[in-house]
Design an enzyme around this catalytic site. Sequence first.
Site, PDB file in Angstrom:
ATOM      1  N   ASP A  66       0.872  -1.178   0.000  1.00  0.00           N
ATOM      2  CA  ASP A  66       0.000   0.000   0.000  1.00  0.00           C
ATOM      3  C   ASP A  66       0.908   1.228   0.000  1.00  0.00           C
ATOM      4  O   ASP A  66       2.105   1.127   0.305  1.00  0.00           O
ATOM      5  CB  ASP A  66      -0.884  -0.011   1.266  1.00  0.00           C
ATOM      6  CG  ASP A  66      -1.774   1.218   1.336  1.00  0.00           C
ATOM      7  OD1 ASP A  66      -2.413   1.530   0.321  1.00  0.00           O
ATOM      8  OD2 ASP A  66      -1.792   1.894   2.382  1.00  0.00           O
ATOM      9  N   SER A  67       0.320   2.367  -0.297  1.00  0.00           N
ATOM     10  CA  SER A  67       1.079   3.612  -0.241  1.00  0.00           C
ATOM     11  C   SER A  67       1.540   3.911   1.191  1.00  0.00           C
ATOM     12  O   SER A  67       2.459   4.696   1.389  1.00  0.00           O
ATOM     13  CB  SER A  67       0.210   4.756  -0.751  1.00  0.00           C
ATOM     14  OG  SER A  67      -1.000   4.787  -0.019  1.00  0.00           O
ATOM     15  N   CYS A 118      -3.712  -0.843  -2.116  1.00  0.00           N
ATOM     16  CA  CYS A 118      -3.952   0.569  -2.388  1.00  0.00           C
ATOM     17  C   CYS A 118      -4.883   0.727  -3.597  1.00  0.00           C
ATOM     18  O   CYS A 118      -4.567   0.271  -4.696  1.00  0.00           O
ATOM     19  CB  CYS A 118      -2.612   1.228  -2.677  1.00  0.00           C
ATOM     20  SG  CYS A 118      -2.725   2.978  -3.009  1.00  0.00           S
ATOM     21  N   GLU A 168      -6.124   9.303   9.623  1.00  0.00           N
ATOM     22  CA  GLU A 168      -4.753   9.265  10.148  1.00  0.00           C
ATOM     23  C   GLU A 168      -4.590  10.125  11.399  1.00  0.00           C
ATOM     24  O   GLU A 168      -3.671   9.918  12.187  1.00  0.00           O
ATOM     25  CB  GLU A 168      -3.762   9.638   9.054  1.00  0.00           C
ATOM     26  CG  GLU A 168      -3.871   8.659   7.884  1.00  0.00           C
ATOM     27  CD  GLU A 168      -2.603   8.401   7.111  1.00  0.00           C
ATOM     28  OE1 GLU A 168      -1.612   9.101   7.325  1.00  0.00           O
ATOM     29  OE2 GLU A 168      -2.632   7.456   6.283  1.00  0.00           O
ATOM     30  N   CYS A 170     -11.169   3.174  -1.205  1.00  0.00           N
ATOM     31  CA  CYS A 170      -9.905   3.666  -0.638  1.00  0.00           C
ATOM     32  C   CYS A 170      -9.625   2.855   0.614  1.00  0.00           C
ATOM     33  O   CYS A 170     -10.550   2.517   1.359  1.00  0.00           O
ATOM     34  CB  CYS A 170     -10.031   5.147  -0.297  1.00  0.00           C
ATOM     35  SG  CYS A 170      -8.574   5.823   0.520  1.00  0.00           S
ATOM     36  N   HIS A 179      -8.548   3.584   3.462  1.00  0.00           N
ATOM     37  CA  HIS A 179      -8.907   4.134   4.774  1.00  0.00           C
ATOM     38  C   HIS A 179     -10.406   4.124   5.072  1.00  0.00           C
ATOM     39  O   HIS A 179     -10.818   4.240   6.212  1.00  0.00           O
ATOM     40  CB  HIS A 179      -8.440   5.589   4.877  1.00  0.00           C
ATOM     41  CG  HIS A 179      -6.955   5.760   4.899  1.00  0.00           C
ATOM     42  ND1 HIS A 179      -6.144   5.326   3.879  1.00  0.00           N
ATOM     43  CD2 HIS A 179      -6.138   6.314   5.822  1.00  0.00           C
ATOM     44  CE1 HIS A 179      -4.893   5.625   4.168  1.00  0.00           C
ATOM     45  NE2 HIS A 179      -4.862   6.228   5.343  1.00  0.00           N
TER      46      HIS A 179
HETATM   47  N1  DGL Z   1      -3.944   3.893  -0.051  1.00  0.00           N
HETATM   48  C1  DGL Z   1      -4.583   4.972  -0.778  1.00  0.00           C
HETATM   49  C2  DGL Z   1      -5.792   4.401  -1.548  1.00  0.00           C
HETATM   50  O1  DGL Z   1      -6.357   3.388  -1.195  1.00  0.00           O
HETATM   51  C3  DGL Z   1      -4.995   6.101   0.129  1.00  0.00           C
HETATM   52  C4  DGL Z   1      -3.837   6.913   0.677  1.00  0.00           C
HETATM   53  C5  DGL Z   1      -3.024   7.595  -0.398  1.00  0.00           C
HETATM   54  O2  DGL Z   1      -3.503   8.590  -0.988  1.00  0.00           O
HETATM   55  O3  DGL Z   1      -1.921   7.138  -0.665  1.00  0.00           O
HETATM   56  O4  DGL Z   1      -6.188   4.977  -2.527  1.00  0.00           O
END
Ligand code: DGL
Length: 273
Positions: free
Chosen positions: A11-12, A74, A153, A185, A187
């Site tokens: 993931d990012s 992600c 976050e 997403c 989150h």
């Molecule tokens: N992990 C990213 C997503 O699911 C969200 C956080 C980011 O912008 O990197 O799109």
Amino acid sequence: MTAAAPIAIFDSGVGGLTVARELRRALANEEIIYLGDTARVPYGPKSAATVKRFGGECVEFLLHFRPKLVIIACNTASATALEDLDQIVDVPLLGVIEPGARAALGASNLRRIGVIGTRATITSGAYPRAVAALDKGATVFSRACPLFVPMVEEGRTKGPVVKAVAQEYLTPLLEQEIDTLILGCTHYPVLKSVMAEVVGAGVTLIDSAETMATAAKELLAARGEGRPESAETPKQHFYVTDVIDEFERVGRIIWPDMTGRIERVEIGRAALR
Ligand code: DGL
């Protein structure tokens, strides 16, 4: 590839822990290797070209563990980089978009589906494309919701501020009379209870972390690659590209009983220095 090989997931940053948590629930015997590219998060506001490069470097790092499956937790990376990455990886690669689109169509009676995500995910048009590939008659209404990630976050997962932001983002989708909403997403599953309150009982929420865990379970079963039960607790190992403390702090918001070793690593060009 052996059934004992790990599942690798990237993931990012820390948000992909929603997917790792669901994977742990669905696949209790599997070893999980997680990479969070915390030095370069967020991917959401970045260009597709940049996210593709970052995604390539994440996958390159994970392939050293000889995984039997690579999961792109992600949504932004799944939306922009999956097709390119699929061409350079010789193990199965799963992104969250297709399983989410499939689950949404399964849940929608009206075939009017909302999708929310980062700017890059929404701009990519990946969800409407995935839905159209499965059902040309369905209509998708999209909305970028960039405030949700920083709110999670900062530990803001419920309360009046979160509800007001959710109302502002989701009202235009409700006006389109959607009956299903894809939480596109990493989150967003953390905000599920607030979103459920805002959209009401007439709209089914599709949690892309849950749908991914189901897709991974089905894929491993179809390939006969599920890890057999063993006496040892299967390992979870987390790698991050920036400080560990911050990953742990936000990680606990998302997955309070997360266990396993966390290690800081360099990936991509930084690793060559
Ligand atoms: N992990 C990213 C997503 O699911 C969200 C956080 C980011 O912008 O990197 O799109």
